[in-house]
Design a protein around this motif. Structure first.
Motif, PDB file in Angstrom:
ATOM      1  N   GLY A 105      14.239  35.734  50.361  1.00  0.00           N
ATOM      2  CA  GLY A 105      13.308  34.772  49.789  1.00  0.00           C
ATOM      3  C   GLY A 105      14.051  33.733  48.971  1.00  0.00           C
ATOM      4  N   SER A 106      13.363  33.099  48.020  1.00  0.00           N
ATOM      5  CA  SER A 106      14.005  32.082  47.192  1.00  0.00           C
ATOM      6  C   SER A 106      13.408  32.089  45.796  1.00  0.00           C
ATOM      7  CB  SER A 106      13.873  30.694  47.826  1.00  0.00           C
ATOM      8  OG  SER A 106      12.514  30.360  48.020  1.00  0.00           O
ATOM      9  N   ILE A 107      14.164  31.548  44.851  1.00  0.00           N
ATOM     10  CA  ILE A 107      13.754  31.537  43.446  1.00  0.00           C
ATOM     11  C   ILE A 107      13.892  30.133  42.872  1.00  0.00           C
ATOM     12  CG2 ILE A 107      14.299  33.960  43.042  1.00  0.00           C
ATOM     13  CD1 ILE A 107      17.017  33.054  41.886  1.00  0.00           C
ATOM     14  N   ALA A 108      13.212  29.900  41.745  1.00  0.00           N
ATOM     15  CA  ALA A 108      13.268  28.613  41.052  1.00  0.00           C
ATOM     16  C   ALA A 108      13.093  28.875  39.555  1.00  0.00           C
ATOM     17  CB  ALA A 108      12.174  27.672  41.578  1.00  0.00           C
ATOM     18  N   ALA A 109      13.526  28.019  38.695  1.00  0.00           N
ATOM     19  CA  ALA A 109      14.131  26.752  39.059  1.00  0.00           C
ATOM     20  C   ALA A 109      15.327  26.518  38.148  1.00  0.00           C
ATOM     21  CB  ALA A 109      13.137  25.614  38.900  1.00  0.00           C
ATOM     22  N   SER A 110      16.327  25.820  38.715  1.00  0.00           N
ATOM     23  CA  SER A 110      17.426  25.379  37.863  1.00  0.00           C
ATOM     24  C   SER A 110      16.878  24.442  36.792  1.00  0.00           C
ATOM     25  CB  SER A 110      18.479  24.665  38.705  1.00  0.00           C
ATOM     26  OG  SER A 110      19.137  25.573  39.559  1.00  0.00           O
ATOM     27  N   GLN A 111      17.512  24.453  35.627  1.00  0.00           N
ATOM     28  CA  GLN A 111      16.989  23.669  34.502  1.00  0.00           C
ATOM     29  C   GLN A 111      18.072  23.466  33.458  1.00  0.00           C
ATOM     30  OE1 GLN A 111      14.202  26.528  32.167  1.00  0.00           O
ATOM     31  NE2 GLN A 111      14.427  27.457  34.224  1.00  0.00           N
ATOM     32  N   SER A 112      17.811  22.521  32.569  1.00  0.00           N
ATOM     33  CA  SER A 112      18.695  22.252  31.433  1.00  0.00           C
ATOM     34  C   SER A 112      17.934  22.554  30.153  1.00  0.00           C
ATOM     35  CB  SER A 112      19.154  20.797  31.435  1.00  0.00           C
ATOM     36  OG  SER A 112      19.921  20.515  32.589  1.00  0.00           O
ATOM     37  N   ILE A 113      18.604  23.211  29.226  1.00  0.00           N
ATOM     38  CA  ILE A 113      17.974  23.573  27.961  1.00  0.00           C
ATOM     39  C   ILE A 113      18.916  23.239  26.806  1.00  0.00           C
ATOM     40  CG2 ILE A 113      16.602  25.436  28.995  1.00  0.00           C
ATOM     41  CD1 ILE A 113      18.654  27.424  27.801  1.00  0.00           C
ATOM     42  N   ALA A 120      12.665  28.384  30.909  1.00  0.00           N
ATOM     43  CA  ALA A 120      11.375  28.750  31.501  1.00  0.00           C
ATOM     44  C   ALA A 120      11.592  29.899  32.481  1.00  0.00           C
ATOM     45  CB  ALA A 120      10.772  27.552  32.215  1.00  0.00           C
ATOM     46  N   ALA A 121      10.631  30.770  32.561  1.00  0.00           N
ATOM     47  CA  ALA A 121      10.764  31.948  33.436  1.00  0.00           C
ATOM     48  C   ALA A 121      11.055  31.525  34.870  1.00  0.00           C
ATOM     49  CB  ALA A 121       9.491  32.776  33.373  1.00  0.00           C
ATOM     50  N   PHE A 122      11.892  32.289  35.517  1.00  0.00           N
ATOM     51  CA  PHE A 122      12.224  32.029  36.912  1.00  0.00           C
ATOM     52  C   PHE A 122      11.106  32.585  37.802  1.00  0.00           C
ATOM     53  CE2 PHE A 122      16.674  32.958  35.159  1.00  0.00           C
ATOM     54  CZ  PHE A 122      16.795  31.660  34.646  1.00  0.00           C
ATOM     55  N   THR A 123      10.752  31.824  38.810  1.00  0.00           N
ATOM     56  CA  THR A 123       9.655  32.207  39.695  1.00  0.00           C
ATOM     57  C   THR A 123      10.179  32.527  41.086  1.00  0.00           C
ATOM     58  OG1 THR A 123       9.241  29.903  40.318  1.00  0.00           O
ATOM     59  CG2 THR A 123       8.031  30.778  38.419  1.00  0.00           C
ATOM     60  N   SER A 124       9.330  33.173  41.846  1.00  0.00           N
ATOM     61  CA  SER A 124       9.643  33.496  43.237  1.00  0.00           C
ATOM     62  C   SER A 124       8.928  32.473  44.112  1.00  0.00           C
ATOM     63  CB  SER A 124       9.182  34.916  43.568  1.00  0.00           C
ATOM     64  OG  SER A 124       9.459  35.235  44.912  1.00  0.00           O
ATOM     65  N   THR A 125       9.677  31.523  44.669  1.00  0.00           N
ATOM     66  CA  THR A 125       9.059  30.470  45.482  1.00  0.00           C
ATOM     67  C   THR A 125       8.852  30.903  46.929  1.00  0.00           C
ATOM     68  OG1 THR A 125      11.251  29.502  45.807  1.00  0.00           O
ATOM     69  CG2 THR A 125       9.894  28.609  44.029  1.00  0.00           C
ATOM     70  N   ALA A 126       9.565  31.928  47.352  1.00  0.00           N
ATOM     71  CA  ALA A 126       9.336  32.542  48.669  1.00  0.00           C
ATOM     72  C   ALA A 126       9.600  34.032  48.513  1.00  0.00           C
ATOM     73  CB  ALA A 126      10.246  31.941  49.732  1.00  0.00           C
ATOM     74  N   ALA A 127       8.643  34.819  48.888  1.00  0.00           N
ATOM     75  CA  ALA A 127       8.761  36.267  48.731  1.00  0.00           C
ATOM     76  C   ALA A 127       9.828  36.833  49.659  1.00  0.00           C
ATOM     77  CB  ALA A 127       7.423  36.930  49.010  1.00  0.00           C
ATOM     78  N   ALA A 128      10.437  37.917  49.228  1.00  0.00           N
ATOM     79  CA  ALA A 128      11.295  38.665  50.139  1.00  0.00           C
ATOM     80  C   ALA A 128      10.462  39.154  51.314  1.00  0.00           C
ATOM     81  CB  ALA A 128      11.927  39.843  49.411  1.00  0.00           C
TER      82      ALA A 128
END
Length: 194
Positions: A105-113, A120-128
């Motif tokens: 699957g895939s995860i998001a998101a790259s970010q600058s802090i 911000a919490a990382f999300t699952s943009t495409a399930a395994a």
């Protein structure tokens, strides 16, 4: 003289079972069988395989028993059993061995802090998906994008993840595993300013 003519029961093909899903190159469980009936009773068998439930069909080499136990299957394949005796030729129902590879699957998101902020919490943009069995997750982090530097994050075994406050740029990825092995998502980056 009296001649006796014996009329035998109609030939039936019997049936086969064994629909299943395996990993690429996996070893499927042996197919099971209900034997044919009727006809003259001198049955011969030939298993056939094809890329779909409608064929085209070709003989499985050496597969001339009532049941079939395959060593491995590389791609999704359908099977049926041909039954022949003196009263004709019939075919069993069709069964399938589905070959399914694991996808992370895939995860998001790259970010600058900012320094010492939490991303911000990382999300699952495409399930395994795919493979055999339910997926298990393990998040990893690394100070570099090199795959060899990633280490497991204790307790981070859900499909999503909330990272803590950070003081340096950190890379994250999600590992997914089931009976077909382990796959990793592409890494995302949390860039820390300062």
């Amino acid at each position: 003289n009296v001649l006796q003519v014996t009329v035998r029961a109609d030939l039936t093909a019997g049936s086969v079972s064994g629909n299943q899903t395996v990993c690429p190159g996996g070893n499927p469980s042996a197919f099971t069988s209900v034997l044919p009936t009727g006809g003259q009773g001198n049955y011969t068998y030939q298993w056939e395989s094809g890329p779909s439930a409608s064929g085209p069909w070709s003989n499985v080499s050496g597969a001339t028993a009532a049941t079939l136990d395959l060593a491995s299957v590389a791609t999704t394949t359908h099977y049926r059993r041909k039954v022949t005796d003196g009263c004709g030729v019939l075919y069993s129902n069709t069964i399938a061995v589905t070959v399914s590879d694991l996808s992370a699957g895939s995860i998001a998101a790259s970010q600058s802090i900012c320094y010492q902020d939490a991303p911000a919490a990382f999300t699952s943009t495409a399930a395994a998906s795919g493979g055999v069995g339910a997926p298990s997750y393990q998040w990893q982090s690394s100070p570099t994008p090199s795959p060899v530097d990633f280490v497991n994050i204790s307790g981070a075994t859900a499909a999503t993840y909330g990272a803590p406050q950070l003081t340096t740029t950190t890379y994250y990825r999600r590992n997914v595993s089931n009976s077909c092995g382990l796959k990793s998502t592409s890494a995302l980056t949390v860039a820390v300013a300062g």
